[in-house]
Design a protein around this motif. Structure first.
Motif, PDB file in Angstrom:
ATOM      1  N   ASN A   1       0.826  -1.211   0.000  1.00  0.00           N
ATOM      2  CA  ASN A   1       0.000   0.000   0.000  1.00  0.00           C
ATOM      3  C   ASN A   1       0.855   1.253   0.000  1.00  0.00           C
ATOM      4  OD1 ASN A   1      -1.643  -2.168   1.782  1.00  0.00           O
ATOM      5  ND2 ASN A   1      -2.996  -0.995   0.472  1.00  0.00           N
TER       6      ASN A   1
ATOM      7  N   LYS B   1       1.016   4.137  -2.979  1.00  0.00           N
ATOM      8  CA  LYS B   1       0.858   5.579  -2.695  1.00  0.00           C
ATOM      9  C   LYS B   1       2.026   6.363  -3.247  1.00  0.00           C
ATOM     10  CE  LYS B   1      -1.919   7.646  -1.010  1.00  0.00           C
ATOM     11  NZ  LYS B   1      -2.976   8.490  -1.642  1.00  0.00           N
TER      12      LYS B   1
ATOM     13  N   THR C   1       1.587   6.778  -6.948  1.00  0.00           N
ATOM     14  CA  THR C   1       0.603   7.784  -7.336  1.00  0.00           C
ATOM     15  C   THR C   1       1.132   9.204  -7.173  1.00  0.00           C
ATOM     16  OG1 THR C   1      -0.461   7.919  -5.155  1.00  0.00           O
ATOM     17  CG2 THR C   1      -1.340   6.286  -6.720  1.00  0.00           C
ATOM     18  N   ARG C   2       2.115   9.375  -6.315  1.00  0.00           N
ATOM     19  CA  ARG C   2       2.690  10.711  -6.094  1.00  0.00           C
ATOM     20  C   ARG C   2       3.823  11.045  -7.041  1.00  0.00           C
ATOM     21  NH1 ARG C   2       2.524  11.908   0.352  1.00  0.00           N
ATOM     22  NH2 ARG C   2       0.303  11.539   0.595  1.00  0.00           N
TER      23      ARG C   2
END
Length: 85
Positions: free
Chosen positions: A74, A78, A81-82
């Motif tokens: 996870n 994340k 996605t950044r």
């Protein structure tokens, strides 16, 4: 490498006693260690000591993730996605 460390931390839950077990039994201690290590990291000026403090902070942060049963995947998602490239 971080994935291996996270796996090691999770495997330590099976031990009778270890420093990691001591942390898992006390959420306040985990949080206290994260705050302590973050503080030591930001005030340190010596490059080698900065690396040591960062690794300590990373370790305790991974213990916190494991405590809350957050999978390292996870975290990787994340981060992905950044990333803007």
């Amino acid at each position: 490498m971080i994935k291996k460390l996270f796996k090691l931390i999770n495997n330590r839950k099976k031990y009778t006693y270890s420093y990691t077990i001591k942390l898992f039994k006390n959420l306040k201690l985990i949080k206290k260690k994260i705050i302590e290590e973050a503080y030591e990291l930001v005030i340190e000026k010596n490059r080698k000591k900065i690396i040591n403090e960062f690794v300590d902070l990373l370790y305790h942060s991974l213990v916190l993730l494991s405590y809350y049963k957050i999978n390292i995947k996870n975290i990787y998602k994340k981060i992905k996605t950044r990333m803007s490239f």
